[in-house]
Design a protein around this motif. Structure first.
Motif, mmCIF file in Angstrom:
data_model
loop_
_atom_site.group_PDB
_atom_site.id
_atom_site.type_symbol
_atom_site.label_atom_id
_atom_site.label_comp_id
_atom_site.label_asym_id
_atom_site.label_seq_id
_atom_site.Cartn_x
_atom_site.Cartn_y
_atom_site.Cartn_z
ATOM 1 N N ALA A 79 0.943 -1.026 0.025
ATOM 2 C CA ALA A 79 -0.050 -0.170 -0.179
ATOM 3 C C ALA A 79 0.931 1.297 0.025
ATOM 4 C CB ALA A 79 -0.977 -0.074 1.243
ATOM 5 N N ASP A 80 0.575 2.010 -1.091
ATOM 6 C CA ASP A 80 1.633 3.265 -1.290
ATOM 7 C C ASP A 80 0.717 4.638 -1.282
ATOM 8 O OD1 ASP A 80 0.683 3.353 -3.955
ATOM 9 O OD2 ASP A 80 2.320 2.220 -4.673
ATOM 10 N N GLY A 81 -0.460 4.344 -1.357
ATOM 11 C CA GLY A 81 -1.257 5.634 -1.617
ATOM 12 C C GLY A 81 -1.165 6.337 -2.795
ATOM 13 N N LEU A 82 -0.316 5.961 -3.716
ATOM 14 C CA LEU A 82 -0.150 6.812 -4.882
ATOM 15 C C LEU A 82 -0.883 6.713 -5.862
ATOM 16 C CD1 LEU A 82 3.894 5.762 -4.883
ATOM 17 C CD2 LEU A 82 2.745 7.676 -3.857
ATOM 18 N N ASN A 83 -1.278 7.593 -6.873
ATOM 19 C CA ASN A 83 -2.009 7.547 -7.800
ATOM 20 C C ASN A 83 -1.603 8.236 -9.088
ATOM 21 O OD1 ASN A 83 -4.775 6.454 -6.645
ATOM 22 N ND2 ASN A 83 -4.400 8.191 -5.396
ATOM 23 N N ASP A 84 -0.142 8.120 -9.400
ATOM 24 C CA ASP A 84 0.634 8.601 -10.480
ATOM 25 C C ASP A 84 0.684 7.427 -11.570
ATOM 26 O OD1 ASP A 84 2.332 9.664 -12.111
ATOM 27 O OD2 ASP A 84 3.735 10.513 -10.575
ATOM 28 N N GLU A 85 0.104 7.382 -12.474
ATOM 29 C CA GLU A 85 0.108 6.546 -13.489
ATOM 30 C C GLU A 85 1.325 6.479 -14.260
ATOM 31 O OE1 GLU A 85 -3.349 6.698 -16.188
ATOM 32 O OE2 GLU A 85 -4.711 6.224 -14.420
ATOM 33 N N THR A 86 2.261 7.663 -14.201
ATOM 34 C CA THR A 86 3.543 7.623 -14.923
ATOM 35 C C THR A 86 4.629 7.060 -14.258
ATOM 36 O OG1 THR A 86 4.043 9.688 -13.894
ATOM 37 C CG2 THR A 86 2.736 9.931 -15.973
ATOM 38 N N PHE A 87 4.216 6.590 -13.015
ATOM 39 C CA PHE A 87 5.243 5.853 -11.987
ATOM 40 C C PHE A 87 5.335 4.356 -12.556
ATOM 41 C CE2 PHE A 87 5.280 3.774 -7.774
ATOM 42 C CZ PHE A 87 6.781 3.618 -7.943
ATOM 43 N N ASP A 88 6.321 3.966 -12.968
ATOM 44 C CA ASP A 88 6.804 2.598 -13.480
ATOM 45 C C ASP A 88 7.720 1.894 -12.119
ATOM 46 O OD1 ASP A 88 7.373 0.208 -14.483
ATOM 47 O OD2 ASP A 88 8.669 1.294 -15.966
ATOM 48 N N VAL A 89 6.899 0.977 -11.520
ATOM 49 C CA VAL A 89 7.526 0.272 -10.575
ATOM 50 C C VAL A 89 8.597 -0.622 -10.827
ATOM 51 C CG1 VAL A 89 5.793 -1.653 -10.366
ATOM 52 C CG2 VAL A 89 6.830 -0.962 -8.150
ATOM 53 N N THR A 90 8.655 -0.893 -12.076
ATOM 54 C CA THR A 90 9.723 -2.083 -12.394
ATOM 55 C C THR A 90 10.985 -1.161 -12.863
ATOM 56 O OG1 THR A 90 9.191 -1.648 -14.712
ATOM 57 C CG2 THR A 90 8.264 -3.693 -13.518
ATOM 58 N N ASN A 91 10.852 0.326 -12.820
ATOM 59 C CA ASN A 91 12.304 0.977 -12.970
ATOM 60 C C ASN A 91 13.075 1.084 -11.682
ATOM 61 O OD1 ASN A 91 14.081 2.530 -14.319
ATOM 62 N ND2 ASN A 91 13.128 4.198 -14.319
#
Length: 345
Positions: free
Chosen positions: A117-129
């Motif tokens: 759970a991170d509370g983030l709503n940023d669709e440009t954020f790439d968790v694999t980078n």
């Protein structure tokens, strides 16, 4: 199709005792794109229930996070099953330092919006980078560098009982809280400092490293496998152990000792102690640090009020807590006005 536990925790514990067979406590995670988490969840439950695997597993569109207890005799079968799933083939398994056959007593596979759970709503954020993974030896060198800022990505009640030398330990209740605090504190050092992070098994650092890269940090590192893998490598490679105290874990053990140092105190009397307990009053269930002496005097409760309630017949206790929400008290782990020696904010 049976997709639920047929045995209670008490019944399962009795069966484990009767069997007398060794079990492995382990954990793993993997960020991946899962199209239908519900179907994947059902697939895991059916397979693992048949293998007598127990634990707490979260599945989401972004991947899987699992803490498990696996029968030793079925470990190879369990590993083959994982290797048969494309994105879990050869996934790193963090084997617990201290084993307990009853670390988990039920199999719970739950679908969540996110595995962390991170509370983030940023669709440009790439968790694999993600940032650069480092092993224990490289980590030990990095944290001695004057240009390194070492950050503990865990919550206050975790770092209270154990952390690395010279680590920044944000006084936070949630992972989400720490992200903004760290970014603000280090905003002037996005290019000149090495940001090195660690957590229990690596999953929070994986997301945090990608997040801080997204926010413009140039030199981002994370301890691969977290504290669990670090402790294993320190022992197997005879490295200097720079972690002091216990590593908090999310099962019935609540902690694994990494060094002999006791860096925290009993929340009730103040004597050196690093044993976490949950208040015996089910309407409270507060997580706090309690020594053996206080546990005996307070009957495993956090306060005299809870002790009096816990002495009542079960049905009376159940009636008292009916319709009452205590989630905020439970959520604020280790924080209560009734705890004289709690960690100060």
């Amino acid at each position: 199709m049976q997709l639920y536990n047929r045995l209670s925790a008490i019944e399962r514990a009795a069966l484990i005792d009767k069997a007398g067979e060794e079990r492995f406590t382990l954990s793993f995670y993997q960020y991946a794109r899962i199209g239908n988490p519900e179907i994947f969840r059902n697939h895991l439950f059916i397979a693992w229930d048949a293998m007598e695997v127990l634990g707490r597993i979260y599945v989401a569109h972004e991947g899987i996070n699992a803490q498990l207890s696996v029968p030793a005799k079925r470990f190879n079968e369990f590993k083959d099953f994982l290797d048969g799933i494309d994105f879990l083939e050869n996934v790193r398994l963090n084997i617990a330092i201290e084993q307990d056959n009853k670390s988990f007593l039920k199999l719970k596979v739950k679908v969540r919006n996110k595995i962390v759970a991170d509370g983030l709503n940023d669709e440009t954020f790439d968790v694999t980078n993600k940032g650069v993974h480092v092993d224990a030896a490289a980590f030990n060198e990095l944290i001695e560098d004057d240009n390194t800022v070492l950050v503990d990505m865990r919550n206050h009640y975790e770092s209270e009982i154990g952390h690395f030398k010279n680590a920044v330990t944000p006084d936070v209740d949630t992972f989400r809280d720490s992200l903004d605090i760290i970014e603000e504190d280090l905003k002037d050092h996005k290019e000149d400092k090495k940001l090195v992070m660690y957590c229990t098994g690596g999953i929070r650092c994986e997301k945090a490293s990608a997040y801080f890269k997204h926010k413009g940090f140039k030199n981002v590192y994370q301890l691969e496998g977290g504290i669990i893998e670090y402790a294993r490598q320190v022992k197997s490679q005879h490295l200097e152990n720079k972690f002091k105290g216990k590593n908090f874990v999310f099962d019935h053990r609540r902690g694994e000792r990494i060094s002999d140092d006791v860096i925290s105190n009993c929340h009730q009397c103040g004597k050196p102690c690093d044993t976490h307990e949950n208040c015996a009053n089910e309407a409270c269930h507060l997580l706090f640090i309690q020594c053996e002496e206080c546990a005996a005097v307070m009957e495993n409760c956090c306060s005299t009020d809870c002790m009096e309630i816990n002495r009542l017949p079960y049905e009376e206790q159940k009636a008292l807590r009916s319709g009452k929400g205590n989630s905020n008290k439970i959520f604020k782990k280790g924080r209560s006005e009734k705890l004289k020696f709690q960690k100060k904010t």
